[in-house]
Each structure stands twice: as C-alpha cells, then as structure tokens.
Design a protein around this motif. Structure first.
Motif, mmCIF file in Angstrom:
data_model
loop_
_atom_site.group_PDB
_atom_site.id
_atom_site.type_symbol
_atom_site.label_atom_id
_atom_site.label_comp_id
_atom_site.label_asym_id
_atom_site.label_seq_id
_atom_site.Cartn_x
_atom_site.Cartn_y
_atom_site.Cartn_z
ATOM 1 N N ASP A 281 0.802 -1.228 0.000
ATOM 2 C CA ASP A 281 0.000 0.000 0.000
ATOM 3 C C ASP A 281 0.836 1.280 0.000
ATOM 4 O O ASP A 281 0.369 2.323 0.438
ATOM 5 N N LEU A 282 2.059 1.215 -0.521
ATOM 6 C CA LEU A 282 2.905 2.409 -0.504
ATOM 7 C C LEU A 282 2.305 3.538 -1.348
ATOM 8 O O LEU A 282 2.502 4.716 -1.045
ATOM 9 N N ALA A 283 1.541 3.197 -2.389
ATOM 10 C CA ALA A 283 0.874 4.233 -3.189
ATOM 11 C C ALA A 283 -0.128 4.999 -2.330
ATOM 12 O O ALA A 283 -0.235 6.229 -2.415
ATOM 13 N N ASP A 284 -0.863 4.281 -1.486
ATOM 14 C CA ASP A 284 -1.826 4.941 -0.592
ATOM 15 C C ASP A 284 -1.110 5.742 0.492
ATOM 16 O O ASP A 284 -1.575 6.816 0.890
ATOM 17 N N ILE A 285 0.005 5.210 0.974
ATOM 18 C CA ILE A 285 0.798 5.925 1.988
ATOM 19 C C ILE A 285 1.285 7.255 1.407
ATOM 20 O O ILE A 285 1.237 8.293 2.075
ATOM 21 N N LYS A 286 1.718 7.238 0.138
ATOM 22 C CA LYS A 286 2.155 8.471 -0.523
ATOM 23 C C LYS A 286 1.020 9.497 -0.584
ATOM 24 O O LYS A 286 1.230 10.686 -0.334
ATOM 25 N N GLN A 287 -0.170 9.039 -0.910
ATOM 26 C CA GLN A 287 -1.326 9.948 -0.982
ATOM 27 C C GLN A 287 -1.634 10.550 0.385
ATOM 28 O O GLN A 287 -1.887 11.746 0.515
ATOM 29 N N GLU A 288 -1.615 9.702 1.426
ATOM 30 C CA GLU A 288 -1.882 10.187 2.789
ATOM 31 C C GLU A 288 -0.809 11.174 3.227
ATOM 32 O O GLU A 288 -1.096 12.165 3.912
ATOM 33 N N TYR A 289 0.425 10.909 2.845
ATOM 34 C CA TYR A 289 1.535 11.793 3.225
ATOM 35 C C TYR A 289 1.322 13.188 2.644
ATOM 36 O O TYR A 289 1.434 14.196 3.348
ATOM 37 N N ARG A 290 0.999 13.224 1.359
ATOM 38 C CA ARG A 290 0.779 14.520 0.709
ATOM 39 C C ARG A 290 -0.433 15.237 1.317
ATOM 40 O O ARG A 290 -0.391 16.439 1.579
ATOM 41 N N LYS A 291 -1.495 14.490 1.553
ATOM 42 C CA LYS A 291 -2.726 15.070 2.090
ATOM 43 C C LYS A 291 -2.511 15.631 3.500
ATOM 44 O O LYS A 291 -2.974 16.719 3.826
ATOM 45 N N ASN A 292 -1.787 14.882 4.336
ATOM 46 C CA ASN A 292 -1.659 15.252 5.748
ATOM 47 C C ASN A 292 -0.506 16.207 6.047
ATOM 48 O O ASN A 292 -0.551 16.930 7.047
ATOM 49 N N PHE A 293 0.518 16.210 5.185
ATOM 50 C CA PHE A 293 1.709 17.012 5.508
ATOM 51 C C PHE A 293 2.060 18.049 4.449
ATOM 52 O O PHE A 293 3.066 18.747 4.573
ATOM 53 N N GLY A 294 1.230 18.144 3.399
ATOM 54 C CA GLY A 294 1.388 19.228 2.430
ATOM 55 C C GLY A 294 2.600 19.140 1.534
ATOM 56 O O GLY A 294 2.978 20.109 0.883
ATOM 57 N N LYS A 295 3.252 17.986 1.500
ATOM 58 C CA LYS A 295 4.367 17.784 0.566
ATOM 59 C C LYS A 295 4.423 16.302 0.223
ATOM 60 O O LYS A 295 3.789 15.473 0.883
ATOM 61 N N SER A 296 5.180 15.984 -0.812
ATOM 62 C CA SER A 296 5.218 14.591 -1.241
ATOM 63 C C SER A 296 6.244 13.783 -0.437
ATOM 64 O O SER A 296 7.262 14.331 0.012
ATOM 65 N N LEU A 297 5.968 12.514 -0.269
ATOM 66 C CA LEU A 297 6.918 11.601 0.377
ATOM 67 C C LEU A 297 8.213 11.567 -0.432
ATOM 68 O O LEU A 297 9.313 11.523 0.134
ATOM 69 N N TYR A 298 8.080 11.590 -1.747
ATOM 70 C CA TYR A 298 9.235 11.578 -2.639
ATOM 71 C C TYR A 298 10.184 12.733 -2.310
ATOM 72 O O TYR A 298 11.390 12.548 -2.147
ATOM 73 N N ASP A 299 9.622 13.950 -2.187
ATOM 74 C CA ASP A 299 10.454 15.123 -1.883
ATOM 75 C C ASP A 299 11.058 15.026 -0.485
ATOM 76 O O ASP A 299 12.206 15.439 -0.268
ATOM 77 N N ALA A 300 10.285 14.506 0.461
ATOM 78 C CA ALA A 300 10.798 14.374 1.831
ATOM 79 C C ALA A 300 12.010 13.448 1.861
ATOM 80 O O ALA A 300 13.038 13.756 2.491
#
Length: 323
Positions: A281-300
């Motif tokens: 579910d890493l695709a969903d984790i990425k979506q939640e990350y962007r939604k909750n923290f205002g930036k992408s997991l990729y950039d982090a």
C-alpha cells in the motif's frame, strides 16, 4: 508477495528472466569497483518473489551466495536497504521483531509498528515463521522482554483473535463506547484492562463506529483521551492501534513523517516501512503523506537522504506522482 491488484509501488517485472538478472548483478560486482547504480535499478524493478528467484539463479550459475556478495560489496544504510529487499517479506517482519527483542535493549517502536498494523492472518503467519526460524514462541519473547499493561496489550495483539473485519455488533457499539468512557474520562485513574480488551479484540469496522460513538458521549476523540489517560509505551501502542483502525496507510505516512522530521533521520524506520509496504500500500501511503503534511513523500526522502541509499528509496517510492 506479488503485488497484482494491490496498492504497491513495486510490481512483477514484465519479461522477467532470473538468469539474465543474475548475470547482470554478477557483472555489476565483479572486478574492481562495484556498479551500485545497476544493482539499485535492477533490484527495485523486481518484486520480492522475483528477487528470491534471482538469488537462486545466482547460486546455480556461479556457485555463489548473492546476499553474501552484496554484503561484501556494499556498506552502511545502502547495504541495509538492499539486504532488506533480498529477504522474503514474511521473514523480514520476523527478522525485525527478533532484532527488536534480542538486541541491546528492547526496541518498542518496532514491536508497536508491526504488531499494531498487521492483519490477524499476517500475525498468524509471523508467529509460525518466528517459531520455525528461532525455535521459540514470539509471545514468550515478548513476555520476557516487556512488562505491565504494555506487555498485556502486545500479547492480546499477538493472539490475533480480533473479530473478522467487517463484523459489527451494533448492539455492542454503544456499550463499548460507554465502557471506554467509564474506563478513562469518567473515573479517577484508568481501567487499562478495558482499553486493552476492546481495542485488541473488536474488528476495525466495529471500532470505527465505537470511536464515533465515543466522540458523541465524551466530546473528545478517543486519541485525546488515550493521550490524557495513559503514558509511555502503552500510550504509543494504543494510539498506533487507533490510527491503524482508522487508516493503516495514514498511520505509516505519520510514522514516515516522524522518522524524517527534526534533526537526523530514523533510517531504520524509513527502510522498514518503504520495504515492507512497497508491494502492499505504498501508493496509498504516498497519498496520505501529501494530504496530511502538504508535501510529497518523494520530496521528503529526496531532501533527507543522499547517495545510492536515496536513489534506491526513491525508486521504491515509485516517483513523485500518484499511483
């Protein structure tokens, strides 16, 4: 674990050929110097089951152990990440739990993360594999290394007796919410046993309704009450269970955010979550990350890591776009 039909970022490779991949890896490690880039690109583009087939082909073709060769060629966090990718998914969970219990001191963070987030079926497989690998019961190791209500909550989770997901006892929703209220906010002191029983045995669907009812009764989110009524490792465990009940991907997004914020990065957590969720579910984790923290997991990850280690994590992450 094949990722077809799931929300993973790593999938089976089209036209997979274990012998060709084994030869490419041998070439990348043979002679002076190591071609880390080739190792990274190849292994991140193969599923876990394919990596295991490559290791078998490597042994057949060259009479060498692929994991041993990787260990001798790589170092540091990059080595740890690549070796995690080469471990069967189930045994990776077992390895992390064993290390958490048998290292220098107990790593409660790992116990909380794995035991709060896995399904009952996954926990049953983990327990069986743990016994086969180490000749001892996971529960016995937990009870010898932990104590108090924290230990009791972990043991309940390891029992893996949670009601099947989707099952809701409508008549019990109100009662469970009342019991949780009376066990915490409505009394002097806290009845931890009540929290442990309800949070450890009811289905996730049922618990979501209990949490809504709890809010109606108390005026508080269940997380706020846990924060006030408990402390230490027990508090972290109960909050992890509640977060996973609400959304497992959101729980992991939060864990990744915490691993990378502030001074220094918790690379162990970063590696464990990205590797263990890459085919789930890493695709969903990425979506939640962007939604909750205002930036992408990729950039982090890009901003918090470096070198071949960073490149491998970013490839596993599957790019900066939604999947």
């Amino acid at each position: 674990m094949a990722s077809k039909g799931t929300r993973g970022t790593v999938r089976d490779h089209p036209g997979f050929n274990a012998n060709e991949d084994a030869e490419a890896l041998r070439k990348a490690m043979k002679g002076l110097g190591t071609d880390e880039g080739s190792i990274t690109k190849l292994l991140t583009a193969r599923s876990n089951s394919e990596r295991l087939k490559i290791a078998a082909a490597f042994k057949n073709l060259f009479g060498r152990d692929l994991v041993d060769d990787l260990k001798s060629e790589l170092t540091g966090k990059f080595e740890k990440l690549i070796l995690a990718l080469m471990m069967p998914c189930l045994l990776y969970d077992v390895h992390e739990l064993r290390h958490a219990l048998k290292g220098a001191g107990t790593c409660e963070t790992v116990l909380i993360e794995i035991l709060a987030s896995r399904t009952c079926a996954e926990l049953q497989r983990i327990k069986q594999a743990y016994k086969e690998e180490h000749g001892t019961e996971l529960e016995d190791c937990i009870t010898s290394d932990t104590s108090g209500f924290f230990q009791r909550m972990l043991v309940v989770l390891v029992q893996a007796k949670r009601d099947p997901d989707g099952r809701v006892d409508e008549g019990r929703v109100e009662q469970d919410a009342q019991d949780l209220y009376k066990a915490g906010e409505d009394k002097w002191g806290t009845d931890e046993e009540k929290f442990i029983t309800i949070l450890g045995t009811r289905s996730r669907t049922h618990l979501r309704k209990v949490f809504d009812q709890y809010m109606t009764i108390s005026g508080f989110q269940i997380e706020e009450s846990i924060d006030r009524e408990t402390s230490g490792h027990l508090e972290k465990l109960l909050l992890a269970i509640v977060k996973c009940v609400r959304s497992v991907p959101a729980y992991f997004a939060d864990s990744l955010y915490r691993a990378m914020k502030g001074a220094g990065t918790c690379d162990d957590t970063l590696i464990r979550i990205v590797v263990s969720r890459s085919e789930i579910d890493l695709a969903d984790i990425k979506q939640e990350y962007r939604k909750n923290f205002g930036k992408s997991l990729y950039d982090a990850i890009k901003n918090d890591t470096s070198g071949d280690y960073r490149e491998t994590l970013l490839l596993l992450c599957g790019g900066d776009e939604y999947v």
